[in-house]
Design an enzyme around this catalytic site. Structure first.
Site, short mmCIF file in Angstrom:
data_model
loop_
_atom_site.label_atom_id
_atom_site.label_comp_id
_atom_site.label_asym_id
_atom_site.label_seq_id
_atom_site.Cartn_x
_atom_site.Cartn_y
_atom_site.Cartn_z
N ASN A 169 0.80 -1.23 0.00
CA ASN A 169 0.00 0.00 0.00
C ASN A 169 0.83 1.29 0.00
O ASN A 169 0.35 2.32 -0.45
CB ASN A 169 -1.05 0.00 1.12
CG ASN A 169 -0.47 -0.20 2.50
OD1 ASN A 169 0.72 -0.40 2.65
ND2 ASN A 169 -1.32 -0.15 3.50
N LYS A 192 13.31 -6.14 -0.49
CA LYS A 192 12.43 -7.11 -1.17
C LYS A 192 11.08 -6.41 -1.28
O LYS A 192 10.32 -6.36 -0.31
CB LYS A 192 12.32 -8.38 -0.33
CG LYS A 192 12.05 -9.66 -1.10
CD LYS A 192 10.76 -9.69 -1.86
CE LYS A 192 9.53 -9.90 -0.99
NZ LYS A 192 8.26 -9.59 -1.65
N GLY A 245 3.70 -4.98 7.01
CA GLY A 245 2.73 -5.79 6.27
C GLY A 245 1.69 -6.37 7.22
O GLY A 245 1.45 -5.81 8.29
N GLY A 246 1.11 -7.48 6.81
CA GLY A 246 0.06 -8.09 7.62
C GLY A 246 0.59 -9.22 8.49
O GLY A 246 1.74 -9.16 8.98
N GLY A 249 4.09 -11.00 8.89
CA GLY A 249 5.13 -10.53 9.82
C GLY A 249 5.21 -11.41 11.07
O GLY A 249 6.29 -11.60 11.63
N GLU A 264 5.92 -3.89 11.67
CA GLU A 264 4.79 -2.95 11.65
C GLU A 264 3.66 -3.67 10.94
O GLU A 264 3.67 -3.81 9.73
CB GLU A 264 5.19 -1.69 10.88
CG GLU A 264 6.45 -1.04 11.41
CD GLU A 264 7.15 -0.17 10.38
OE1 GLU A 264 6.69 -0.10 9.24
OE2 GLU A 264 8.16 0.42 10.74
N ARG A 297 -5.31 0.95 4.26
CA ARG A 297 -4.22 1.54 5.03
C ARG A 297 -4.25 0.94 6.43
O ARG A 297 -5.31 0.68 6.98
CB ARG A 297 -4.38 3.06 5.12
CG ARG A 297 -4.38 3.74 3.74
CD ARG A 297 -4.53 5.24 3.83
NE ARG A 297 -5.61 5.60 4.71
CZ ARG A 297 -5.50 6.35 5.80
NH1 ARG A 297 -4.32 6.86 6.12
NH2 ARG A 297 -6.53 6.61 6.56
N CYS A 298 -3.04 0.77 7.00
CA CYS A 298 -3.01 0.19 8.35
C CYS A 298 -3.71 1.11 9.33
O CYS A 298 -4.23 0.68 10.35
CB CYS A 298 -1.57 -0.05 8.79
SG CYS A 298 -0.61 1.44 8.92
N GLU A 391 -8.26 -7.94 11.33
CA GLU A 391 -7.17 -6.99 11.56
C GLU A 391 -7.30 -6.30 12.92
O GLU A 391 -7.46 -5.08 13.00
CB GLU A 391 -7.11 -5.92 10.45
CG GLU A 391 -6.39 -6.41 9.21
CD GLU A 391 -5.41 -5.38 8.61
OE1 GLU A 391 -4.40 -5.81 8.05
OE2 GLU A 391 -5.66 -4.18 8.72
N ARG A 426 -0.13 7.64 10.58
CA ARG A 426 1.27 7.31 10.85
C ARG A 426 2.09 8.59 10.92
O ARG A 426 3.03 8.71 11.66
CB ARG A 426 1.80 6.46 9.70
CG ARG A 426 2.24 5.10 10.08
CD ARG A 426 2.80 4.29 8.91
NE ARG A 426 2.43 4.63 7.57
CZ ARG A 426 3.30 5.07 6.66
NH1 ARG A 426 4.57 5.24 6.96
NH2 ARG A 426 2.91 5.33 5.43
N1 LIG Z 1 1.88 -0.91 10.84
C1 LIG Z 1 2.13 -0.19 9.76
O1 LIG Z 1 2.82 0.80 9.81
C2 LIG Z 1 1.54 -0.62 8.43
C3 LIG Z 1 1.62 0.26 7.34
C4 LIG Z 1 1.08 -0.14 6.12
C5 LIG Z 1 0.47 -1.38 5.99
N2 LIG Z 1 0.37 -2.20 7.05
C6 LIG Z 1 -0.33 -3.49 6.92
O2 LIG Z 1 0.10 -4.15 5.74
C7 LIG Z 1 -0.92 -5.04 5.30
C8 LIG Z 1 -1.12 -4.86 3.80
O3 LIG Z 1 0.07 -5.11 3.12
P1 LIG Z 1 0.37 -6.46 2.36
O4 LIG Z 1 -0.91 -7.09 1.90
O5 LIG Z 1 1.41 -6.16 1.35
O6 LIG Z 1 0.96 -7.35 3.53
P2 LIG Z 1 1.64 -8.80 3.43
O7 LIG Z 1 1.94 -9.21 4.83
O8 LIG Z 1 0.83 -9.70 2.61
O9 LIG Z 1 3.01 -8.55 2.63
C9 LIG Z 1 3.98 -7.66 3.11
C10 LIG Z 1 5.29 -7.95 2.41
O10 LIG Z 1 5.76 -9.26 2.76
C11 LIG Z 1 6.16 -9.95 1.59
N3 LIG Z 1 6.10 -11.39 1.86
C12 LIG Z 1 5.07 -12.24 1.71
N4 LIG Z 1 5.43 -13.47 2.12
C13 LIG Z 1 6.70 -13.40 2.53
C14 LIG Z 1 7.62 -14.33 3.08
N5 LIG Z 1 7.32 -15.60 3.29
N6 LIG Z 1 8.86 -13.89 3.40
C15 LIG Z 1 9.21 -12.60 3.22
N7 LIG Z 1 8.37 -11.68 2.72
C16 LIG Z 1 7.13 -12.07 2.37
C17 LIG Z 1 5.23 -9.41 0.55
O11 LIG Z 1 5.74 -9.66 -0.74
C18 LIG Z 1 5.22 -7.94 0.90
O12 LIG Z 1 6.38 -7.31 0.40
C19 LIG Z 1 -2.16 -4.68 6.09
O13 LIG Z 1 -2.34 -5.64 7.10
C20 LIG Z 1 -1.80 -3.32 6.69
O14 LIG Z 1 -2.50 -3.04 7.87
C21 LIG Z 1 0.92 -1.86 8.27
#
Ligand SMILES: NC(=O)c1ccc[n+]([C@@H]2O[C@H](COP(=O)([O-])OP(=O)(O)OC[C@H]3O[C@@H](n4cnc5c(N)ncnc54)[C@H](O)[C@@H]3O)[C@@H](O)[C@H]2O)c1
Length: 498
Positions: A169, A192, A245-246, A249, A264, A297-298, A391, A426
């Site tokens: 995002n 990555k 990410g989601g 992590g 995050e 957005r998170c 979430e 944020r």
């Molecule tokens: N806390 C924050 O600051 C913040 C900010 C923005 C988004 N987010 C969260 O991010 C999520 C949306 O983003 P998304 O769908 O890209 O999240 P995601 O967890 O699906 O992916 C995040 C990243 O991880 C990578 N990834 C996937 N599998 C992996 C693995 N096995 N090993 C290493 N990397 C891997 C993806 O390619 C991507 O780059 C939502 O949950 C949102 O709330 C959090």
């Protein structure tokens, strides 16, 4: 335009190259990963599917490059970051174009993301010069049982190779929020990028390349998560992982070795509305907070908890504002644009259907066309509905004119960040921002990220006798000289050494 002019170098035919050792390269896999345009649902771009062998090479050169980078003067590191920031802002148009095509970010917001990213890089360079230029000086006699015979000098030293994994995002902003602190602190960085957002990220990385960073210091590997995801996060060459990410992590944090983690993750951001709140302000913030970038957005407002006595008035105000939202393609700068993928749209539809079956009140008709989902407000949502919980544990906000109540509620909320009288956010990017529980480990924000990507080194100087600095230390030195002179006079026929 993306992939042309200055950026032509990063494209090979219709496939974007990956970046390693200061060069743009094709993967030996001869395989590619397709990036689907969320609006057209057709392949927009292709990127290299890097191999594990290529990841190994990237890690090696990152390790080597870091060693000399750590010895590069801080002001020089900052200078290069400022240069990269300027190039990034200068080339905002082609990068924003990629954001529109890859992740359907509305055109204006896409430009804002790139400009904000340039500003973040510059701010980080400045902040780094300030906070990394300072250390601590401690003396031993403040701890019981010690005399002042030890001086401790602490400084912040780099961790080594930082692995940065941003989400789809904000593929540019959340990449530079890891790259800039890593580099200013003397680390090297392996990026990555997310699949959707990879091409925007590759263009951004090219701006760092053009700025002239040493080869191997920054790398960007693209590919399938199944092939290189775990391989990267479990790689012995990685000294720190900064992930946004989601729930991925959570899995990564269980697999990663003993390295510092900045996680995050996602959130179900609650907006709490008290009876005395300014309901127009609340409605405006629910719209801004809930529907910007189609809610992806998170920090998006995902659930509103409102006192019964003002609930109906608030619902009417929000409904009126939803009716004014424009829905359509990101190129037209619509408020609501297609969500990032078909699976994401299906997931949202699943939540909506579950809420319908369990009796939620629909304030609008549910409407979907491909990945485009019209804005929808659900009333009378109950805790047994999935939509109430997916979430969980995000940041939150509270609306009231009573600051005492606001603080009471803020204290009671188990969240890392609370906004009073505004939607969760944020930014600005130098504010600390963090999630509790499953929403994250550590804290982001420029200063915290720089600190997180360093560790403290203590150098202790042991003195033979206690040493106290005196106001009249010049006189002491004079006495010392006299003492030395007397010794010399006695020992070597009157020739002073001082
Ligand atoms: N806390 C924050 O600051 C913040 C900010 C923005 C988004 N987010 C969260 O991010 C999520 C949306 O983003 P998304 O769908 O890209 O999240 P995601 O967890 O699906 O992916 C995040 C990243 O991880 C990578 N990834 C996937 N599998 C992996 C693995 N096995 N090993 C290493 N990397 C891997 C993806 O390619 C991507 O780059 C939502 O949950 C949102 O709330 C959090």
């Amino acid at each position: 335009m993306a992939g042309t002019g200055l950026f032509a170098e990063i494209l090979d035919g219709d496939v974007y190259k990956y970046y390693a050792d200061g060069e743009w390269k094709k993967s030996s896999s001869a395989k590619t990963v397709a990036i689907i345009n969320p609006t057209t649902r057709k392949t927009q771009y292709k990127v290299q599917a890097c191999t594990q062998e290529e990841v190994n090479k990237v890690m090696e050169s990152a390790k080597t490059a870091q060693k000399s980078w750590a010895k590069t003067p801080l002001w020089k590191r900052a200078e290069l970051l400022h240069k990269a920031a300027a190039i990034l802002k200068e080339h905002k148009a082609p990068i924003a174009e990629c954001l529109v095509k890859e992740i359907a970010k509305p055109a204006k917001d896409a430009v804002t993301e790139v400009v904000r990213s340039g500003d973040l890089v510059s701010y980080t360079a400045e902040e780094g010069v300030r906070i990394l230029g300072e250390g601590k000086f401690l003396v031993s006699d403040s701890f019981p049982g010690n005399e002042r015979t030890k001086y401790c000098l602490t400084s912040k030293v780099p961790l080594g190779v930082i692995l940065a994994i941003p989400p789809f995002n904000y593929p540019v902003n959340l990449a530079v929020s890891k790259i800039a602190p890593a580099l200013i602190a003397g680390n090297s960085l392996v990026l990555k990028p997310p699949t959707q957002g990879a091409v925007s990220a590759l263009h951004m990385v090219h701006c760092f390349h053009l700025a002239g960073f040493p080869k191997g210091l920054i790398s960007c590997v693209t590919g399938k998560g199944s092939e290189i995801g775990d391989f990267l996060t479990m790689h012995p060459g990685v000294n720190c992982i900064s992930f946004t990410g989601g729930d991925t992590g959570i899995a990564i944090s269980k697999k990663a070795g003993m390295v510092p983690l900045q996680m995050e993750l996602g959130g179900k951001d609650a907006c709490i509305v008290l009876e005395d709140a300014d309901l127009d302000l609340v409605a405006a913030n629910i719209i801004k907070g809930g529907f910007s970038y189609s809610g992806q957005r998170c920090t998006a407002v995902k659930v509103v908890l409102v006192m019964e006595s003002v609930a109906d008035v608030l619902v009417d105000k929000v409904k009126a504002k939803i009716a004014k939202l424009t829905v359509g393609p990101p190129e037209d700068d619509c408020d609501i644009t297609p969500v990032v993928s078909e699976s994401s749209a299906n997931f949202i539809e699943g939540l909506v259907k579950d809420a319908k079956e369990k009796g939620a009140t629909f304030c609008q008709e549910y409407k979907r066309d491909g990945n485009l989902i019209w804005p929808l407000l659900l009333d009378n949502v109950r805790p047994d509905m999935r939509i109430a919980w997916e979430e969980p544990f995000g940041p939150g906000c509270v609306f009231t004119k009573d600051v005492n109540k606001a603080i009471l509620i803020s204290d009671a909320m188990e969240t890392g960040t609370v906004q009073i009288n505004s939607a969760p956010a944020r930014g600005p990017d130098h504010f600390p921002f963090q999630g509790l529980k499953d929403s994250g480990i550590g804290s982001q924000g420029v200063t915290n990220s720089i600190n997180m990507m360093t560790k403290i080194k203590s150098t202790v100087i042991n003195l033979p006798t206690p040493s106290y600095t005196m106001e009249n230390s010049a006189t002491s030195l004079y006495w010392l000289a006299d003492e030395e002179k007397d010794k010399n006079d006695a020992g070597n026929g009157g020739h002073s050494k001082l």
